[in-house]
Design a protein around this motif. Structure first.
Motif, PDB file in Angstrom:
ATOM      1  N   ALA A   1      -5.980  -6.243  -6.004  1.00 26.23           N
ATOM      2  CA  ALA A   1      -5.962  -7.519  -5.285  1.00 26.23           C
ATOM      3  C   ALA A   1      -4.547  -7.952  -4.939  1.00 26.23           C
ATOM      4  O   ALA A   1      -4.326  -8.611  -3.913  1.00 26.23           O
ATOM      5  CB  ALA A   1      -6.656  -8.590  -6.126  1.00 26.23           C
ATOM      6  N   VAL A   2      -3.596  -7.620  -5.780  1.00 28.38           N
ATOM      7  CA  VAL A   2      -2.207  -7.989  -5.514  1.00 28.38           C
ATOM      8  C   VAL A   2      -1.672  -7.205  -4.324  1.00 28.38           C
ATOM      9  O   VAL A   2      -1.050  -7.768  -3.414  1.00 28.38           O
ATOM     10  CB  VAL A   2      -1.342  -7.757  -6.764  1.00 28.38           C
ATOM     11  N   ARG A   3      -1.903  -5.908  -4.322  1.00 25.95           N
ATOM     12  CA  ARG A   3      -1.453  -5.084  -3.193  1.00 25.95           C
ATOM     13  C   ARG A   3      -2.114  -5.546  -1.892  1.00 25.95           C
ATOM     14  O   ARG A   3      -1.475  -5.622  -0.843  1.00 25.95           O
ATOM     15  CB  ARG A   3      -1.764  -3.614  -3.453  1.00 25.95           C
ATOM     16  N   ALA A   4      -3.404  -5.843  -1.964  1.00 23.81           N
ATOM     17  CA  ALA A   4      -4.151  -6.239  -0.770  1.00 23.81           C
ATOM     18  C   ALA A   4      -3.717  -7.591  -0.239  1.00 23.81           C
ATOM     19  O   ALA A   4      -3.855  -7.870   0.964  1.00 23.81           O
ATOM     20  CB  ALA A   4      -5.646  -6.257  -1.085  1.00 23.81           C
TER      21      ALA A   4
ATOM     22  N   ARG B   1      -6.138   0.589   6.183  1.00 19.91           N
ATOM     23  CA  ARG B   1      -6.329   1.460   5.025  1.00 19.91           C
ATOM     24  C   ARG B   1      -7.812   1.499   4.692  1.00 19.91           C
ATOM     25  O   ARG B   1      -8.451   0.454   4.518  1.00 19.91           O
ATOM     26  CB  ARG B   1      -5.531   0.950   3.832  1.00 19.91           C
ATOM     27  N   ASP B   2      -8.362   2.694   4.588  1.00 14.72           N
ATOM     28  CA  ASP B   2      -9.770   2.881   4.292  1.00 14.72           C
ATOM     29  C   ASP B   2     -10.048   2.466   2.849  1.00 14.72           C
ATOM     30  O   ASP B   2      -9.339   2.866   1.925  1.00 14.72           O
ATOM     31  CB  ASP B   2     -10.132   4.353   4.503  1.00 14.72           C
ATOM     32  N   GLY B   3     -11.094   1.671   2.640  1.00 15.34           N
ATOM     33  CA  GLY B   3     -11.436   1.239   1.295  1.00 15.34           C
ATOM     34  C   GLY B   3     -11.723   2.384   0.354  1.00 15.34           C
ATOM     35  O   GLY B   3     -11.506   2.278  -0.856  1.00 15.34           O
ATOM     36  N   ARG B   4     -12.207   3.501   0.894  1.00 18.31           N
ATOM     37  CA  ARG B   4     -12.478   4.664   0.046  1.00 18.31           C
ATOM     38  C   ARG B   4     -11.193   5.238  -0.537  1.00 18.31           C
ATOM     39  O   ARG B   4     -11.205   5.784  -1.650  1.00 18.31           O
ATOM     40  CB  ARG B   4     -13.230   5.736   0.846  1.00 18.31           C
ATOM     41  N   GLN B   5     -10.100   5.110   0.191  1.00 18.69           N
ATOM     42  CA  GLN B   5      -8.815   5.561  -0.334  1.00 18.69           C
ATOM     43  C   GLN B   5      -8.398   4.699  -1.520  1.00 18.69           C
ATOM     44  O   GLN B   5      -7.932   5.219  -2.543  1.00 18.69           O
ATOM     45  CB  GLN B   5      -7.752   5.503   0.763  1.00 18.69           C
TER      46      GLN B   5
ATOM     47  N   TRP C   1       0.820  -1.215   0.000  1.00 14.69           N
ATOM     48  CA  TRP C   1       0.000   0.000   0.000  1.00 14.69           C
ATOM     49  C   TRP C   1       0.853   1.263   0.000  1.00 14.69           C
ATOM     50  O   TRP C   1       0.319   2.374  -0.113  1.00 14.69           O
ATOM     51  CB  TRP C   1      -0.896   0.044   1.234  1.00 14.69           C
ATOM     52  N   VAL C   2       2.148   1.136   0.141  1.00 11.58           N
ATOM     53  CA  VAL C   2       2.991   2.314   0.308  1.00 11.58           C
ATOM     54  C   VAL C   2       2.883   3.261  -0.886  1.00 11.58           C
ATOM     55  O   VAL C   2       2.799   2.833  -2.043  1.00 11.58           O
ATOM     56  CB  VAL C   2       4.468   1.893   0.534  1.00 11.58           C
TER      57      VAL C   2
ATOM     58  N   PRO D   1       0.912  -9.893   2.964  1.00 11.56           N
ATOM     59  CA  PRO D   1       0.672 -10.033   4.398  1.00 11.56           C
ATOM     60  C   PRO D   1       0.921  -8.758   5.195  1.00 11.56           C
ATOM     61  O   PRO D   1       0.225  -8.491   6.180  1.00 11.56           O
ATOM     62  CB  PRO D   1       1.643 -11.149   4.811  1.00 11.56           C
ATOM     63  N   VAL D   2       1.904  -7.966   4.789  1.00 16.57           N
ATOM     64  CA  VAL D   2       2.141  -6.706   5.493  1.00 16.57           C
ATOM     65  C   VAL D   2       1.016  -5.726   5.188  1.00 16.57           C
ATOM     66  O   VAL D   2       0.554  -5.004   6.081  1.00 16.57           O
ATOM     67  CB  VAL D   2       3.515  -6.116   5.112  1.00 16.57           C
ATOM     68  N   SER D   3       0.561  -5.679   3.946  1.00 12.83           N
ATOM     69  CA  SER D   3      -0.583  -4.824   3.605  1.00 12.83           C
ATOM     70  C   SER D   3      -1.787  -5.166   4.468  1.00 12.83           C
ATOM     71  O   SER D   3      -2.524  -4.273   4.913  1.00 12.83           O
ATOM     72  CB  SER D   3      -0.970  -5.004   2.127  1.00 12.83           C
TER      73      SER D   3
END
Length: 209
Positions: free
Chosen positions: A183-186, A196-200, A117-118, A189-191
């Protein structure tokens, strides 16, 4: 000025100091450079901003320029941004020099605390030498599952490359990625451990598409 002072100034705007390093003298980047990006609860702060509410283009970039410039004034630094007119700054390269950000198995950058997510909203350049956040262990080295390699539902993002056209076609078809984020970012395991807000995620996916 101390690292904790910079972290407090950034945190007031719901930004995090994602890492930093001490540039070489010939780089003309001062003695210390720190990278800023969204932290926990960032979305609620940004969603209430005038930039997000005025209906004009590029609200996040405009918010970032205003807020990071103000943080720089408070801590006595010079702000730099990953957007806008030339000269373009090598934020991704800078990130890998912090010892807290690395290329992931799918080549997107991964952060030791934020995973895939960075993202970066600005940098602070200090003429003084300050402590920076300490290096971390690359999380991918101990991740035996590495779900990022296989999580894309249309195999657009894999270790072999990124098929942007296929990705966008999938998104236009109403994919869950549009509302929940890539889906890959999500899957990292660290993500999964980083709030993190889904709206973001939806905001960024709409901008990408």
């Amino acid at each position: 000025m101390r690292l904790s002072d910079v972290e407090a100034a950034a945190g007031a705007a719901r930004l995090s100091v994602l890492g930093g390093f001490h540039p070489e003298p010939d780089e003309e980047l001062g003695s210390t450079l720190m990278l800023l990006g969204p932290g926990p609860d960032f979305w609620n702060q940004f969603a209430q901003s005038p930039e997000m509410r005025d209906g004009q283009a590029d609200p996040l970039d405009r918010w970032s320029r205003r807020v990071v410039t103000r943080i720089a004034e408070v801590v006595g630094a010079r702000p730099l941004f990953p957007f806008g007119p030339p000269p373009f700054h090598p934020f991704l390269t800078w990130a890998t020099r912090t010892g807290r950000v690395w290329p992931s198995p799918v080549n997107f950058l991964v952060h030791g605390e934020q995973g895939l997510w960075v993202s970066f909203r600005g940098a602070l350049v200090f003429e003084m030498t300050l402590d920076v956040p300490p290096p971390m262990e690359r999380p991918c080295d101990s991740c035996t599952e590495q779900p990022c390699r296989t999580s894309c539902p249309v195999s657009a993002l894999t270790p072999s490359g990124y098929d942007v056209a296929t990705c966008k076609d999938h998104l236009r078809g109403g994919a869950d990625c549009m509302s929940a984020g890539c889906a890959v970012r999500a899957a990292c395991p660290v993500s999964r451990s980083f709030p993190r807000d889904g709206r973001q995620s939806a905001f960024h996916m709409e901008a990408f598409l």
